[in-house]
Design a protein around this motif. Sequence first.
Motif, mmCIF file in Angstrom:
data_model
loop_
_atom_site.group_PDB
_atom_site.id
_atom_site.type_symbol
_atom_site.label_atom_id
_atom_site.label_comp_id
_atom_site.label_asym_id
_atom_site.label_seq_id
_atom_site.Cartn_x
_atom_site.Cartn_y
_atom_site.Cartn_z
ATOM 1 N N LEU A 72 0.830 -1.187 0.000
ATOM 2 C CA LEU A 72 0.000 0.000 0.000
ATOM 3 C C LEU A 72 0.875 1.252 0.000
ATOM 4 C CD1 LEU A 72 -2.810 1.302 0.208
ATOM 5 C CD2 LEU A 72 -2.662 1.040 2.701
ATOM 6 N N LEU A 73 1.810 1.326 0.946
ATOM 7 C CA LEU A 73 2.757 2.424 0.950
ATOM 8 C C LEU A 73 3.963 2.075 1.825
ATOM 9 C CD1 LEU A 73 2.146 3.817 3.911
ATOM 10 C CD2 LEU A 73 0.340 4.962 2.680
ATOM 11 N N LYS A 74 5.017 2.882 1.681
ATOM 12 C CA LYS A 74 6.241 2.620 2.426
ATOM 13 C C LYS A 74 6.856 3.934 2.886
ATOM 14 C CE LYS A 74 8.773 2.199 -1.945
ATOM 15 N NZ LYS A 74 9.502 1.266 -2.846
ATOM 16 N N SER A 75 7.642 3.853 3.924
ATOM 17 C CA SER A 75 8.264 5.056 4.461
ATOM 18 C C SER A 75 9.423 5.491 3.575
ATOM 19 C CB SER A 75 8.757 4.811 5.891
ATOM 20 O OG SER A 75 9.751 3.815 5.921
ATOM 21 N N PHE A 76 9.716 6.762 3.622
ATOM 22 C CA PHE A 76 10.828 7.302 2.867
ATOM 23 C C PHE A 76 11.964 7.634 3.828
ATOM 24 C CE2 PHE A 76 9.199 7.699 -1.331
ATOM 25 C CZ PHE A 76 7.835 7.890 -1.203
ATOM 26 N N THR A 77 13.173 7.646 3.299
ATOM 27 C CA THR A 77 14.300 7.992 4.137
ATOM 28 C C THR A 77 14.407 9.487 4.342
ATOM 29 O OG1 THR A 77 15.702 7.983 2.167
ATOM 30 C CG2 THR A 77 15.623 5.971 3.477
ATOM 31 N N ASP A 78 13.745 10.278 3.500
ATOM 32 C CA ASP A 78 13.894 11.727 3.594
ATOM 33 C C ASP A 78 12.701 12.361 4.295
ATOM 34 O OD1 ASP A 78 12.951 12.457 0.123
ATOM 35 O OD2 ASP A 78 11.987 11.323 1.721
ATOM 36 N N ASN A 79 11.984 11.573 5.068
ATOM 37 C CA ASN A 79 10.864 12.068 5.872
ATOM 38 C C ASN A 79 9.685 12.593 5.062
ATOM 39 O OD1 ASN A 79 12.082 11.501 8.372
ATOM 40 N ND2 ASN A 79 13.297 13.360 8.200
ATOM 41 N N LYS A 80 9.646 12.293 3.758
ATOM 42 C CA LYS A 80 8.431 12.605 3.016
ATOM 43 C C LYS A 80 7.302 11.735 3.559
ATOM 44 C CE LYS A 80 10.529 13.661 -1.481
ATOM 45 N NZ LYS A 80 10.665 13.171 -2.860
ATOM 46 N N ARG A 81 6.069 12.218 3.424
ATOM 47 C CA ARG A 81 4.931 11.435 3.872
ATOM 48 C C ARG A 81 4.380 10.657 2.698
ATOM 49 N NH1 ARG A 81 -0.709 13.862 6.180
ATOM 50 N NH2 ARG A 81 -1.178 13.937 3.945
ATOM 51 N N PRO A 82 4.461 9.326 2.759
ATOM 52 C CA PRO A 82 3.944 8.542 1.648
ATOM 53 C C PRO A 82 2.417 8.548 1.637
ATOM 54 C CG PRO A 82 4.629 7.085 3.415
ATOM 55 C CD PRO A 82 5.019 8.471 3.841
ATOM 56 N N GLU A 83 1.853 8.584 0.433
ATOM 57 C CA GLU A 83 0.402 8.536 0.291
ATOM 58 C C GLU A 83 0.036 7.624 -0.857
ATOM 59 O OE1 GLU A 83 -0.378 13.249 1.423
ATOM 60 O OE2 GLU A 83 -1.840 12.112 0.266
ATOM 61 N N HIS A 84 -1.094 6.942 -0.707
ATOM 62 C CA HIS A 84 -1.578 6.078 -1.783
ATOM 63 C C HIS A 84 -3.038 5.782 -1.534
ATOM 64 C CE1 HIS A 84 -1.284 3.358 -5.122
ATOM 65 N NE2 HIS A 84 -1.708 2.342 -4.406
ATOM 66 N N GLN A 85 -3.865 5.951 -2.555
ATOM 67 C CA GLN A 85 -5.293 5.651 -2.469
ATOM 68 C C GLN A 85 -5.947 6.376 -1.289
ATOM 69 O OE1 GLN A 85 -5.526 1.357 -2.353
ATOM 70 N NE2 GLN A 85 -4.893 1.139 -4.478
ATOM 71 N N GLY A 86 -5.446 7.569 -0.985
ATOM 72 C CA GLY A 86 -6.020 8.355 0.094
ATOM 73 C C GLY A 86 -5.459 8.032 1.462
ATOM 74 N N PHE A 87 -4.675 6.952 1.545
ATOM 75 C CA PHE A 87 -4.034 6.596 2.807
ATOM 76 C C PHE A 87 -2.684 7.295 2.934
ATOM 77 C CE2 PHE A 87 -6.623 3.310 4.674
ATOM 78 C CZ PHE A 87 -7.321 2.766 3.617
ATOM 79 N N HIS A 88 -2.311 7.609 4.143
ATOM 80 C CA HIS A 88 -0.976 8.134 4.386
ATOM 81 C C HIS A 88 -0.476 7.628 5.729
ATOM 82 C CE1 HIS A 88 -3.581 11.224 6.294
ATOM 83 N NE2 HIS A 88 -2.631 11.249 7.198
ATOM 84 N N ALA A 89 0.819 7.711 5.911
ATOM 85 C CA ALA A 89 1.433 7.283 7.174
ATOM 86 C C ALA A 89 2.672 8.129 7.410
ATOM 87 C CB ALA A 89 1.797 5.806 7.132
ATOM 88 N N THR A 90 2.947 8.425 8.635
ATOM 89 C CA THR A 90 4.122 9.220 8.990
ATOM 90 C C THR A 90 4.998 8.421 9.936
ATOM 91 O OG1 THR A 90 2.843 11.266 8.770
ATOM 92 C CG2 THR A 90 4.940 11.387 9.967
ATOM 93 N N LEU A 91 6.261 8.339 9.586
ATOM 94 C CA LEU A 91 7.216 7.633 10.440
ATOM 95 C C LEU A 91 7.664 8.559 11.557
ATOM 96 C CD1 LEU A 91 8.940 5.115 10.962
ATOM 97 C CD2 LEU A 91 10.686 6.121 9.456
ATOM 98 N N HIS A 92 7.377 8.201 12.774
ATOM 99 C CA HIS A 92 7.804 8.967 13.942
ATOM 100 C C HIS A 92 8.831 8.126 14.704
ATOM 101 C CE1 HIS A 92 4.968 12.266 13.622
ATOM 102 N NE2 HIS A 92 3.994 11.400 13.394
ATOM 103 N N LYS A 93 10.088 8.458 14.519
ATOM 104 C CA LYS A 93 11.132 7.686 15.171
ATOM 105 C C LYS A 93 11.118 7.893 16.681
ATOM 106 C CE LYS A 93 14.156 7.600 11.144
ATOM 107 N NZ LYS A 93 15.498 7.920 10.591
ATOM 108 N N SER A 94 10.681 9.050 17.124
ATOM 109 C CA SER A 94 10.668 9.331 18.564
ATOM 110 C C SER A 94 9.716 8.411 19.315
ATOM 111 C CB SER A 94 10.291 10.788 18.809
ATOM 112 O OG SER A 94 9.009 11.049 18.254
ATOM 113 N N SER A 95 8.622 8.059 18.662
ATOM 114 C CA SER A 95 7.650 7.165 19.300
ATOM 115 C C SER A 95 7.624 5.784 18.656
ATOM 116 C CB SER A 95 6.247 7.781 19.227
ATOM 117 O OG SER A 95 5.877 8.030 17.881
ATOM 118 N N SER A 96 8.553 5.537 17.712
ATOM 119 C CA SER A 96 8.631 4.241 17.017
ATOM 120 C C SER A 96 7.276 3.837 16.445
ATOM 121 C CB SER A 96 9.145 3.148 17.971
ATOM 122 O OG SER A 96 10.437 3.451 18.418
#
Lengths: 114, 114
Positions: free
Chosen positions: B47-71
Amino acid sequence: EAAVTQSPRNKVAVTGGKVTLSCNQTNNHNNMYWYRQDTGHGLRLIHYSYGAGSTEKGDIPDGYKASRPSQENFSLILELATPSQTSVYFCASGEDWGNYAEQFFGPGTRLTVL
Amino acid sequence: GDSVTQTEGLVTLTEGLPVMLNCTYQSTYSPFLFWYVQHLNEAPKLLLKSFTDNKRPEHQGFHATLHKSSSSFHLQKSSAQLSDSALYYCALRDTGANTGKLTFGHGTILRVHP
């Protein structure tokens, strides 16, 4: 589009019998994987392979063997099937370079061991 | 070792309401996360994957944000659709050798009703 096929799609086996599940990929990927999917456990890795001739144990390899005779084919073998191996089995292929590690899944094989 | 936790086994929503599926992880090294979706009687697919440059991936209206501080790598969508009903897996790339191995969570079933 990536292409991974599995055969058979459905299989009924008897306890103690030998079962071979086959997987073919036309993606020219080096890596291939076998998973089983069970409610409450998600996808669990059984065996994987880096390329023709290689097989590696995954997280739950007991009771299973694997064979990778060519780049395209990867088989999962249950020498002595047990009812606890009743599950849905997925094969996947993929590459891993840099941070790219997407896997492409086959349609699955539903195995019932009586 | 690496691990992924999806706390909800089942999420039931009314169409049009926002979606959030939880995913937390434990990783020794810099993480790379994925969301896979599996519709009924189909294979899992990315569906989607995290980016190394902190971009927010989006697909089919879904998005996810990688928060390393809270894992965390929670999956979100502003408005659920009936067609979003599926099984969702969060996965973590193996940070060891380039095996392409993924560690999957147990999965969250999303059911969207009218």
